[in-house]
Motif scaffolding. Sequence first.
Motif, PDB file in Angstrom:
ATOM      1  N   VAL A  11      -9.640   0.782 -13.008  1.00 35.26           N
ATOM      2  CA  VAL A  11      -9.221   1.490 -11.803  1.00 35.26           C
ATOM      3  C   VAL A  11      -7.734   1.347 -11.567  1.00 35.26           C
ATOM      4  O   VAL A  11      -7.215   1.746 -10.536  1.00 35.26           O
ATOM      5  N   LYS A  12      -7.055   0.769 -12.535  1.00 41.55           N
ATOM      6  CA  LYS A  12      -5.675   0.400 -12.322  1.00 41.55           C
ATOM      7  C   LYS A  12      -4.770   1.589 -11.995  1.00 41.55           C
ATOM      8  O   LYS A  12      -3.953   1.516 -11.081  1.00 41.55           O
ATOM      9  N   ALA A  13      -4.910   2.657 -12.744  1.00 45.07           N
ATOM     10  CA  ALA A  13      -4.043   3.806 -12.495  1.00 45.07           C
ATOM     11  C   ALA A  13      -4.174   4.268 -11.045  1.00 45.07           C
ATOM     12  O   ALA A  13      -3.182   4.582 -10.390  1.00 45.07           O
ATOM     13  N   ALA A  14      -5.389   4.263 -10.559  1.00 40.69           N
ATOM     14  CA  ALA A  14      -5.598   4.688  -9.171  1.00 40.69           C
ATOM     15  C   ALA A  14      -4.982   3.703  -8.188  1.00 40.69           C
ATOM     16  O   ALA A  14      -4.338   4.106  -7.215  1.00 40.69           O
ATOM     17  N   THR A  15      -5.161   2.437  -8.428  1.00 37.89           N
ATOM     18  CA  THR A  15      -4.588   1.459  -7.498  1.00 37.89           C
ATOM     19  C   THR A  15      -3.062   1.484  -7.546  1.00 37.89           C
ATOM     20  O   THR A  15      -2.419   1.245  -6.536  1.00 37.89           O
ATOM     21  N   VAL A  17      -1.402   4.002  -7.620  1.00 37.75           N
ATOM     22  CA  VAL A  17      -0.973   5.136  -6.820  1.00 37.75           C
ATOM     23  C   VAL A  17      -1.333   4.976  -5.340  1.00 37.75           C
ATOM     24  O   VAL A  17      -0.514   5.222  -4.462  1.00 37.75           O
ATOM     25  N   ILE A  18      -2.553   4.562  -5.072  1.00 33.31           N
ATOM     26  CA  ILE A  18      -2.984   4.474  -3.673  1.00 33.31           C
ATOM     27  C   ILE A  18      -3.130   3.037  -3.175  1.00 33.31           C
ATOM     28  O   ILE A  18      -3.622   2.808  -2.077  1.00 33.31           O
ATOM     29  N   GLY A  19      -2.676   2.091  -3.979  1.00 33.52           N
ATOM     30  CA  GLY A  19      -2.877   0.691  -3.617  1.00 33.52           C
ATOM     31  C   GLY A  19      -1.902   0.137  -2.596  1.00 33.52           C
ATOM     32  O   GLY A  19      -2.150  -0.918  -2.011  1.00 33.52           O
ATOM     33  N   PRO A  24      -2.846   5.373   1.485  1.00 31.07           N
ATOM     34  CA  PRO A  24      -4.036   6.197   1.712  1.00 31.07           C
ATOM     35  C   PRO A  24      -3.983   6.922   3.049  1.00 31.07           C
ATOM     36  O   PRO A  24      -4.372   8.091   3.147  1.00 31.07           O
ATOM     37  N   ILE A  65       2.684  12.796  -7.358  1.00 30.10           N
ATOM     38  CA  ILE A  65       1.580  13.061  -6.435  1.00 30.10           C
ATOM     39  C   ILE A  65       1.975  14.088  -5.379  1.00 30.10           C
ATOM     40  O   ILE A  65       1.181  14.917  -4.972  1.00 30.10           O
ATOM     41  N   LYS A  84      -1.798  17.108  -9.397  1.00 29.64           N
ATOM     42  CA  LYS A  84      -2.223  15.721  -9.609  1.00 29.64           C
ATOM     43  C   LYS A  84      -2.595  15.062  -8.283  1.00 29.64           C
ATOM     44  O   LYS A  84      -3.583  14.339  -8.190  1.00 29.64           O
ATOM     45  N   SER A  87      -5.900  16.174  -7.075  1.00 29.08           N
ATOM     46  CA  SER A  87      -7.025  15.582  -7.805  1.00 29.08           C
ATOM     47  C   SER A  87      -7.378  14.200  -7.264  1.00 29.08           C
ATOM     48  O   SER A  87      -8.399  13.614  -7.612  1.00 29.08           O
ATOM     49  N   LEU A  88      -6.510  13.701  -6.429  1.00 31.10           N
ATOM     50  CA  LEU A  88      -6.722  12.386  -5.824  1.00 31.10           C
ATOM     51  C   LEU A  88      -7.559  12.487  -4.553  1.00 31.10           C
ATOM     52  O   LEU A  88      -8.104  11.492  -4.063  1.00 31.10           O
ATOM     53  N   ILE A  91     -11.049  10.838  -3.726  1.00 31.29           N
ATOM     54  CA  ILE A  91     -11.031   9.406  -3.392  1.00 31.29           C
ATOM     55  C   ILE A  91     -10.757   9.232  -1.908  1.00 31.29           C
ATOM     56  O   ILE A  91     -11.436   8.487  -1.203  1.00 31.29           O
TER      57      ILE A  91
ATOM     58  N   ASP B  94     -14.966   6.838  -8.193  1.00 33.71           N
ATOM     59  CA  ASP B  94     -13.951   7.888  -8.158  1.00 33.71           C
ATOM     60  C   ASP B  94     -12.611   7.391  -8.686  1.00 33.71           C
ATOM     61  O   ASP B  94     -11.907   8.093  -9.405  1.00 33.71           O
ATOM     62  N   TRP B  98     -10.690   8.871 -11.878  1.00 36.81           N
ATOM     63  CA  TRP B  98      -9.315   9.362 -11.778  1.00 36.81           C
ATOM     64  C   TRP B  98      -8.410   8.634 -12.758  1.00 36.81           C
ATOM     65  O   TRP B  98      -7.557   9.223 -13.413  1.00 36.81           O
ATOM     66  N   SER B  99      -8.606   7.332 -12.842  1.00 42.01           N
ATOM     67  CA  SER B  99      -7.751   6.517 -13.718  1.00 42.01           C
ATOM     68  C   SER B  99      -7.920   6.901 -15.170  1.00 42.01           C
ATOM     69  O   SER B  99      -6.945   6.931 -15.933  1.00 42.01           O
ATOM     70  N   TYR B 102      -5.866  10.007 -15.786  1.00 43.55           N
ATOM     71  CA  TYR B 102      -4.407   9.931 -15.715  1.00 43.55           C
ATOM     72  C   TYR B 102      -3.862   8.629 -16.272  1.00 43.55           C
ATOM     73  O   TYR B 102      -2.810   8.175 -15.843  1.00 43.55           O
TER      74      TYR B 102
END
Lengths: 103, 103
Positions: A11-15, A17-19, A24, A65, A84, A87-88, A91, B94, B98-99, B102
């Motif tokens: 889940v790293k890529a997501a975190t 970005v939104i971590g 959020p 983003i 991009k 696409s988030l 979440i 999710d 997503w991760s 991307y």
Amino acid sequence: MITMQVEIGCVKAATDVIGDKWTPQLLRFFLSSEVVRFCQLQELVGGINPRTLSARLLALEDKGIIRKLHSQTSSRCEYELTPKGKSLMPIIRDMEAWSSQYA
Amino acid sequence: MITMQVEIGCVKAATDVIGDKWTPQLLRFFLSSEVVRFCQLQELVGGINPRTLSARLLALEDKGIIRKLHSQTSSRCEYELTPKGKSLMPIIRDMEAWSSQYA
DNA sequence: CCGTATCCAGTTTGATACTG
DNA sequence: CAGTATCAAACTGGATACGG
């Protein structure tokens, strides 16, 4: 020979970005508006420091983003989601749904 | 008369739970295992400090996301999701999806 | 094995004030 | 309106060592 270490299912890529704190909440406003302005975010996300807000918006821009729109007619800057960024949104939507359930 | 200020559509509750660094990565392991041990998390989430890991697990317990199981047969502690924790999994899923897109 | 205790450096943030 | 500058406080994280 090239060694690659791949972490499967991550889940790293997501975190990344939104971590960050506030992020959020900032992105949430794009659920209801196509375009958002700096001062709107400042008001809506109660009491965020302009410095922090600026940093978050820049980071989101760097990561592809959001996109900054310079309006010629005024000093207003507006931000909109890139593909991009869009696409988030699932979440963010999930987070909103969960929050309403456990508020 | 009671005045209520409700922020409509808010992601705050979710960020309170998964907004801390490491937490989404920790929760992710519950996607593949019912039960997880401290040392597993320590290995799998590369290099997290035991103090931080402990703090995160405690926080998740306090918030009713995970439950600690004391194994009688050994000193091993195991953690499992509560129903509330399980309801969080779509968000984590999710984020994983997503991760992978991307990375 | 599962943590907790200390120590400390680095990062983040809020308050506030100010500029183009 | 949209940020930037500065300062000090708070938080956080890693390294390491130790206890149940």
